[in-house]
Design a protein around this motif. Structure first.
Motif, PDB file in Angstrom:
ATOM      1  N   THR A   1      -5.228  94.491  34.442  1.00  0.00           N
ATOM      2  CA  THR A   1      -4.252  93.659  33.749  1.00  0.00           C
ATOM      3  C   THR A   1      -4.103  92.299  34.403  1.00  0.00           C
ATOM      4  OG1 THR A   1      -3.005  95.600  33.026  1.00  0.00           O
ATOM      5  CG2 THR A   1      -1.845  93.502  32.986  1.00  0.00           C
TER       6      THR A   1
ATOM      7  N   SER B   1      -5.145  83.155  21.053  1.00  0.00           N
ATOM      8  CA  SER B   1      -4.537  83.248  22.379  1.00  0.00           C
ATOM      9  C   SER B   1      -3.421  82.236  22.571  1.00  0.00           C
ATOM     10  CB  SER B   1      -5.609  83.020  23.455  1.00  0.00           C
ATOM     11  OG  SER B   1      -6.697  83.887  23.286  1.00  0.00           O
TER      12      SER B   1
ATOM     13  N   ASP C   1      -0.142  82.065  21.890  1.00  0.00           N
ATOM     14  CA  ASP C   1       1.194  82.421  22.346  1.00  0.00           C
ATOM     15  C   ASP C   1       1.150  83.383  23.520  1.00  0.00           C
ATOM     16  OD1 ASP C   1       2.520  80.905  20.364  1.00  0.00           O
ATOM     17  OD2 ASP C   1       2.117  82.493  18.898  1.00  0.00           O
ATOM     18  N   PRO C   2       1.931  83.110  24.577  1.00  0.00           N
ATOM     19  CA  PRO C   2       2.015  84.061  25.689  1.00  0.00           C
ATOM     20  C   PRO C   2       2.812  85.287  25.280  1.00  0.00           C
ATOM     21  CG  PRO C   2       3.605  82.293  25.985  1.00  0.00           C
ATOM     22  CD  PRO C   2       2.796  81.943  24.761  1.00  0.00           C
ATOM     23  N   MET C   3       2.904  86.242  26.179  1.00  0.00           N
ATOM     24  CA  MET C   3       3.695  87.444  25.928  1.00  0.00           C
ATOM     25  C   MET C   3       5.127  87.048  25.561  1.00  0.00           C
ATOM     26  SD  MET C   3       4.470  90.538  28.620  1.00  0.00           S
ATOM     27  CE  MET C   3       5.293  89.431  29.769  1.00  0.00           C
ATOM     28  N   PRO C   4       5.703  87.651  24.519  1.00  0.00           N
ATOM     29  CA  PRO C   4       7.075  87.305  24.132  1.00  0.00           C
ATOM     30  C   PRO C   4       8.038  87.418  25.315  1.00  0.00           C
ATOM     31  CG  PRO C   4       6.075  88.711  22.475  1.00  0.00           C
ATOM     32  CD  PRO C   4       5.116  88.684  23.635  1.00  0.00           C
TER      33      PRO C   4
ATOM     34  N   PHE D   1       8.022  85.635  28.009  1.00  0.00           N
ATOM     35  CA  PHE D   1       7.443  85.200  29.279  1.00  0.00           C
ATOM     36  C   PHE D   1       7.837  83.752  29.557  1.00  0.00           C
ATOM     37  CE2 PHE D   1       4.188  83.366  31.979  1.00  0.00           C
ATOM     38  CZ  PHE D   1       4.051  84.330  32.962  1.00  0.00           C
TER      39      PHE D   1
ATOM     40  N   TYR E   1      -1.576 100.707  29.918  1.00  0.00           N
ATOM     41  CA  TYR E   1      -2.162  99.399  29.597  1.00  0.00           C
ATOM     42  C   TYR E   1      -3.594  99.528  29.088  1.00  0.00           C
ATOM     43  CZ  TYR E   1      -3.983 100.126  34.324  1.00  0.00           C
ATOM     44  OH  TYR E   1      -4.575 100.653  35.437  1.00  0.00           O
TER      45      TYR E   1
ATOM     46  N   LEU F   1      -3.989  99.240  25.336  1.00  0.00           N
ATOM     47  CA  LEU F   1      -3.788  97.955  24.675  1.00  0.00           C
ATOM     48  C   LEU F   1      -5.122  97.412  24.188  1.00  0.00           C
ATOM     49  CD1 LEU F   1      -1.261  96.330  27.174  1.00  0.00           C
ATOM     50  CD2 LEU F   1      -0.751  97.384  24.956  1.00  0.00           C
TER      51      LEU F   1
ATOM     52  N   ASP G   1      -8.344  91.628  25.337  1.00  0.00           N
ATOM     53  CA  ASP G   1      -7.929  90.238  25.216  1.00  0.00           C
ATOM     54  C   ASP G   1      -8.542  89.633  23.960  1.00  0.00           C
ATOM     55  OD1 ASP G   1      -7.531  87.500  25.483  1.00  0.00           O
ATOM     56  OD2 ASP G   1      -7.749  87.550  27.660  1.00  0.00           O
TER      57      ASP G   1
END
Length: 416
Positions: free
Chosen positions: A99, A357, A359-362, A364, A392, A395, A398
Motif C-alpha cells: 500500500t 487518478s 482525486d486523492p482518497m476522500p 485526505f 487491502y 482493493l 491503482d
C-alpha cells in the motif's frame, strides 16, 4: 515536407525537476529535429526532496529509457511501512508493494539526477541554470520569452514544468483558466536528513500525535543518513496557520524554530529528529497542495507535471507519463505549423489518463492525520484491522496502472 528536412524546431522547458528532463529525453528521440533548452531558476541542480515512488505506466517508460536498473540501484532500500502508536509501538505493518511502500522507491534528487545524466550530454539538449522567464508573448508562428536578465529569445514551443507553485503558469494560461486551480489541502511538510542509528531498520516509520502532528523517518540508500519528515495538518482543506505562513516567508531558520514550537513535546523520537533538523543542510519546507486546471494548453504553450496537475500518490508517475505523451504527439509534426495541433492532441490523449487518478482518497490528509486522541485511536484500529486481515489486497489495482502506454515512432540511439 519530409521529417528529415525539417528546420530545427526550438523548445523551451521551464523547470529541471522530473517532468522537464524526461520530456527533453523523449523529444531528443523524435524524428523532428528539436533544439531543447531546459531552464532552471536554481543556480545548481536541486539536491533536496522526499522519497517518491514510480508506478504504473511510468515503470514501462523508465524501462524504455534503459534506467530501470539505475532506479533500482539508487532506490531507498525501503522494505515496508510501520504505523506507530502513541507509545511508539508498531500497530500496523505493510510490506513493500502492498500500500504505502511501492516496488520502486527513490529520492526525488536521485531520480532528477538520473534524468539529468540521461540528457545533459545529448547534442540537442542544453541546461541553463540561475535564470527564469519573466514574460512571454505568443503569436501564431512563435513564442518570444524575456529572461530575468532582460534578453529575449524566440521558440516554437514553451513548456512550463516548474512545479505546483509554477511561476510560468500565469504567463501561459489566462486568469479565468487558473482561477482556484491551486488548492492548499491544509498540511505543511518539512523534509531533511538526519544521522542513521544502528537501531534504524529499512522501514518507513509513521508516528502521529493529536492536533494533526506527525513525525516520520524513511531509509536512504546512503547508509549514514535517513530521511525525516514533520507534518502539521489542519482540520480542513484551505485552512492556513498564520505562524507557519510567516515562517515560510522568512526562510529556513524561522521555519525550524516554528517546527520546534509545535513538535518539541510531540513524543516518540521528536528530540532526535529535531536535533538532526537543526544540523541538516538539506532542509526544505512546503505546503501540500493540489493543482486542478480545466485546460493545460494555450496555442504554442503548455504546462506539464505538477505545474498542471499536482496530486498525491501518483504525482511522479503522472509527470513521467505526461512527458512521454507530449513528446510522442510532438514526434508527429511535419512543420512548425503543426505544433499547436500536437499540443492540443496531447491534452486530448492524456487528460482521460490523468482523470483516473485525479482525486486523492476522500478526506485526505485529515483522515490520516487526526486532530484528537479519539480520532487517532479510531484510525489506528482500522489500520490494525486492515493490516491483519490483508483487506487491502482486495482493493482494485491503482487506476493509473491500468492506463495503456501509447506507442510512438521513436528514433534509435544513433540520433542521440
Amino acid at each position: 515536407m519530409a521529417l528529415s528536412t525539417l528546420p530545427k524546431l526550438k523548445v523551451l522547458i521551464s523547470g529541471a525537476g522530473i517532468a522537464g528532463p524526461c520530456l527533453a529525453y523523449w523529444l531528443a528521440k523524435t524524428r523532428p529535429n528539436y533544439s531543447i533548452t531546459v531552464l532552471e531558476r536554481s543556480p545548481v541542480p536541486r539536491a533536496t526532496g522526499q522519497a517518491i515512488d514510480i508506478r504504473g505506466a511510468a515503470i514501462e517508460i523508465i524501462k524504455k529509457m534503459k534506467l530501470e536498473e539505475a532506479v533500482r540501484t539508487r532506490g531507498t532500500t525501503e522494505e515496508g511501512t510501520r504505523i506507530l502508536s502513541a507509545s511508539g509501538k508498531t500497530i500496523a505493518e505493510f510490506g513493500k508493494g502492498d500500500t504505502f511502500t511501492a516496488d520502486y522507491e527513490i529520492l526525488r534528487a536521485d531520480l532528477c539526477g538520473l534524468f539529468l545524466e540521461a540528457t545533459e550530454n545529448l547534442k540537442n539538449v542544453r541546461y541553463v541554470y540561475g535564470d527564469y522567464v519573466t514574460s512571454l508573448q505568443q503569436t501564431d508562428k512563435d513564442v518570444t520569452v524575456t529572461y530575468d536578465g532582460g534578453s529575449k529569445e524566440d521558440f516554437d514551443l514553451v513548456v512550463g514544468a516548474d512545479g505546483a507553485t509554477s511561476k510560468i503558469r500565469a504567463m501561459i494560461l489566462d486568469e479565468q483558466v487558473r482561477k482556484d486551480s491551486y488548492k492548499f489541502i491544509g498540511q505543511y511538510v518539512a523534509y531533511f536528513s538526519i544521522p542513521r542509528q544502528s537501531s534504524d531498520t529499512k522501514h518507513w516509520y509513521w508516528y502521529n500525535a493529536p492536533k494533526g502532528l506527525a513525525l516520520m523517518t524513511r531509509p536512504h540508500r546512503n547508509p549514514s543518513t535517513i530521511g525525516a519528515y514533520t507534518c502539521y495538518t489542519l482540520p480542513a482543506h484551505g485552512q492556513h496557520e498564520p505562524a507557519i505562513e510567516e515562517a515560510l516567508k522568512q526562510g529556513p531558520e524561522a521555519q525550524k524554530r516554528i517546527i520546534h514550537k509545535y513538535f518539541d513535546d510531540a513524543g516518540w523520537e521528536a528530540k532526535r529528529i529535531l536535533d538532526g533538523m537543526d544540523k541538516a543542510d538539506d532542509f526544505y519546507m512546503s505546503r501540500a497542495a493540489l493543482v486542478r486546471l480545466p485546460k493545460w494548453t494555450n496555442g504554442r504553450t503548455v504546462v506539464l507535471g505538477d505545474a498542471a496537475f499536482a496530486t498525491f500518490g501518483v504525482g511522479t508517475t503522472l509527470a513521467i507519463h505526461s512527458a512521454y505523451v507530449l513528446a510522442g504527439e510532438l514526434s508527429k509534426v511535419q512543420s512548425t505549423d503543426d505544433i499547436r495541433r500536437a499540443v492540443a492532441r496531447y491534452e486530448e490523449v492524456f487528460r482521460p489518463i490523468y482523470a483516473k487518478s485525479e482525486d486523492p482518497m476522500p478526506g485526505f490528509p485529515q483522515i490520516a492525520f487526526p486532530q484528537t486522541g479519539w480520532g487517532l485511536r479510531v484510525r489506528d484500529t482500522l489500520l490494525w484491522l486492515v493490516s491483519r486481515t490483508k483487506a487491502y489486497k482486495l482493493l482494485p489495482a491503482d487506476k493509473e496502472e491500468n492506463s495503456p502506454l501509447p506507442e510512438y515512432d521513436w528514433v534509435g540511439e544513433s540520433r542521440l
